[in-house]
Design an enzyme around this catalytic site. Structure first.
Site, PDB file in Angstrom:
ATOM      1  N   ARG A  83      -7.447   8.693  14.171  1.00 35.75           N
ATOM      2  CA  ARG A  83      -6.066   8.563  14.535  1.00 35.75           C
ATOM      3  C   ARG A  83      -5.112   9.116  13.967  1.00 35.75           C
ATOM      4  NH1 ARG A  83      -4.307   4.695  11.799  1.00 35.75           N
ATOM      5  NH2 ARG A  83      -6.239   2.948  11.967  1.00 35.75           N
ATOM      6  N   TYR A 123      11.920   4.474  35.191  1.00 42.28           N
ATOM      7  CA  TYR A 123      10.632   4.048  35.845  1.00 42.28           C
ATOM      8  C   TYR A 123      10.343   2.828  35.398  1.00 42.28           C
ATOM      9  CZ  TYR A 123       5.705   3.570  35.477  1.00 42.28           C
ATOM     10  OH  TYR A 123       4.248   2.987  35.456  1.00 42.28           O
ATOM     11  N   ASP A 136      13.019  10.949  28.984  1.00 44.52           N
ATOM     12  CA  ASP A 136      11.816  11.209  30.081  1.00 44.52           C
ATOM     13  C   ASP A 136      11.917  12.805  30.503  1.00 44.52           C
ATOM     14  OD1 ASP A 136       9.784  10.855  31.777  1.00 44.52           O
ATOM     15  OD2 ASP A 136       9.544   9.192  31.395  1.00 44.52           O
ATOM     16  N   LYS A 162       1.138  13.164  34.533  1.00 47.46           N
ATOM     17  CA  LYS A 162       1.576  13.784  36.446  1.00 47.46           C
ATOM     18  C   LYS A 162       1.382  15.451  35.682  1.00 47.46           C
ATOM     19  CE  LYS A 162       2.423   9.554  36.848  1.00 47.46           C
ATOM     20  NZ  LYS A 162       2.850   8.959  35.640  1.00 47.46           N
TER      21      LYS A 162
HETATM   22  C1  LIG Z   1       8.779   9.097  35.090  1.00 44.66           C
HETATM   23  C2  LIG Z   1       8.081   8.417  34.177  1.00 44.66           C
HETATM   24  N1  LIG Z   1       8.224   8.043  33.105  1.00 44.66           N
HETATM   25  C3  LIG Z   1       6.204   7.210  32.592  1.00 44.66           C
HETATM   26  C4  LIG Z   1       5.732   7.166  33.026  1.00 44.66           C
HETATM   27  C5  LIG Z   1       4.123   5.976  32.561  1.00 44.66           C
HETATM   28  O1  LIG Z   1       3.545   7.184  32.195  1.00 44.66           O
HETATM   29  P1  LIG Z   1       1.814   7.345  32.556  1.00 44.66           P
HETATM   30  O2  LIG Z   1       1.560   6.104  33.695  1.00 44.66           O
HETATM   31  O3  LIG Z   1       1.511   8.204  31.952  1.00 44.66           O
HETATM   32  O4  LIG Z   1       1.873   6.156  31.172  1.00 44.66           O
HETATM   33  C6  LIG Z   1       5.560   7.148  34.573  1.00 44.66           C
HETATM   34  C7  LIG Z   1       4.784   6.879  35.423  1.00 44.66           C
HETATM   35  O5  LIG Z   1       5.220   7.237  36.120  1.00 44.66           O
HETATM   36  C8  LIG Z   1       7.049   7.999  35.634  1.00 44.66           C
HETATM   37  O6  LIG Z   1       6.917   8.025  36.388  1.00 44.66           O
END
Ligand SMILES: Cc1ncc(COP(=O)(O)O)c(C=O)c1O
Length: 397
Positions: free
Chosen positions: A51, A103, A175, A200
């Site tokens: 971890r 998001y 992000d 993604k």
């Molecule tokens: C812009 C963005 N940030 C964060 C996330 C969250 O990521 P995760 O689904 O890998 O937890 C997403 C998920 O769709 C996203 O589109």
């Protein structure tokens, strides 16, 4: 020439983890051990418990840190785990200014979880610096940016927000999921923490859930490392390896998908059944100049509105190529319905306030030939036109 002087595309392959120093293997070994034997009671080795640190996860953390031009990377079990752990840098009584069309999972975390722990927030349209300034409070400790935003592809000026944050001693979180370091490197523009859903584009094949964070400051690295170990939402080794493998093709995937996205956006923009297209690669996008000043492209995600929810339903049932699914950033094109998928955590009222209509679709463009995609969309839209004509003529469609 050292590896640091190579271009981005080359560094995806030729970085410090190109060859395993023990065996010469050209793929990072997957180390499953959860614990490591210690040879000395008084002094433990580099690895003690997985971890805290694991060599496979560490390789991914090193590679993403290098690609984002930071000093330390952290890999988490999901994008939300990365984002949530970064938010743990804040304490009760702190305030965060956050972009409004964020998001849905981040929205949920801020409004329903952090609020219970006394972390306050204000949502603003981050494209409007006046609104951002007005939202600042004496206890503002962080700015949370998503650019281009999800799902309306609004572009925030990372430099402007970061310098505002510095003036008041706050942190800037960005992000960078939509663009990746192949197209945008927020740390170079002044941000303090870059966050990713590595689920993604970074991994790119719809086969792993993962999150990453990168920082450029030693002190912040220590604090985030402490939180990663304390909270414990670390990425497993198989998944770390999948992200490492996906990263090798990031540039070629994005290059194809970005080019195709522009072609598809232009087609949709010229189609009479489409109300509006959101894509910062279109020259009439309100933030086109800013997008190209702070990033090397507009990415491969676009959104578009049909004339009504009924038209959207009919369009979706008529297309064959993209999968209709949650997520983005994969080799296959993904068509998503933000109102019922990524932004389902927002109430209808919250979505409407942000302009996320029930007639909005988001498209993440994959590696298909864009002509096939356009033909597929075109025939589904044609059916819509025929149905409209029949309605106008009083026939049953
Ligand atoms: C812009 C963005 N940030 C964060 C996330 C969250 O990521 P995760 O689904 O890998 O937890 C997403 C998920 O769709 C996203 O589109």
């Amino acid at each position: 020439m050292t590896e640091h002087q190579y271009s981005f595309e080359t560094r995806l392959l030729h970085n410090q983890h190109k060859i395993d120093p023990v065996t010469g293997a050209v793929s990072v070994p997957i180390q499953h051990a959860s614990t490591f034997h210690q040879y000395n009671v008084g002094q433990f080795g580099k690895y003690d418990y997985a971890r805290s640190l694991n060599p496979t996860r560490e390789a991914l953390e090193d590679v993403i840190a290098e690609l984002e031009n930071g000093i330390k990377g952290f890999a988490f079990s999901s994008g939300m785990a990365a984002i949530s752990t970064a938010f743990l840098l804040l304490s009760a009584g702190d305030h965060v200014v956050i972009t409004e069309d964020v998001y849905g999972g981040t929205f949920r975390m801020v409004t329903e979880v952090l609020s219970r722990f006394g972390v306050e927030h204000t949502f603003v349209d981050m494209t409007d610096i006046t609104q951002v300034k007005q939202a600042i409070q004496p206890n503002t400790r962080a700015f949370y940016v998503e650019t281009p935003s999800n799902p309306l592809l609004k572009v925030t000026d990372i430099r402007a927000i970061s310098s505002l944050a510095k003036e008041i001693g706050a942190l800037t979180f960005v992000d960078n999921t939509f663009l990746t370091p192949a197209l945008q490197r927020p740390l170079e523009l002044g941000a303090d923490i870059v966050l990713h859903s590595a689920t993604k584009f970074l991994s790119g094949h719809s086969d792993v859930i993962a999150g990453l964070a990168v920082v450029k400051d030693e002190e912040l690295a220590k604090r985030l490392g402490f939180l990663q170990n304390s909270f414990g939402a670390v990425l497993g080794v198989q998944d770390a390896w999948l992200v490492l493998r996906g990263l090798k093709t990031l540039s070629v995937r994005l290059e194809h998908s970005q080019k195709a996205a522009l072609q598809i956006a232009e087609f949709l923009q010229s189609h009479p059944q489409i109300e509006k297209v959101y894509y910062p690669g279109l020259s009439d996008h309100p933030h086109y100049e800013l997008q190209h000043a702070q990033a090397q492209g507009a990415g491969a995600v676009l959104s578009f509105e049909l004339k009504s929810e009924a038209a959207l339903r009919s369009f979706v049932s008529g297309v064959n190529i993209p999968v209709f699914a949650v997520s983005l950033g994969a080799v296959e094109s993904i068509l998503s319905y933000p109102a019922k998928m990524s932004h389902a955590a927002m109430s209808l009222a919250e979505r409407e306030k942000r302009g996320i209509k029930n007639s909005l679709l988001r498209l993440s463009v994959g590696l298909e030939n864009p002509d096939d995609m356009i033909n597929d969309f075109s025939s589904s839209l044609e059916q819509l036109s025929e149905a409209n004509l029949a309605l106008q003529q009083g026939e049953c469609p």
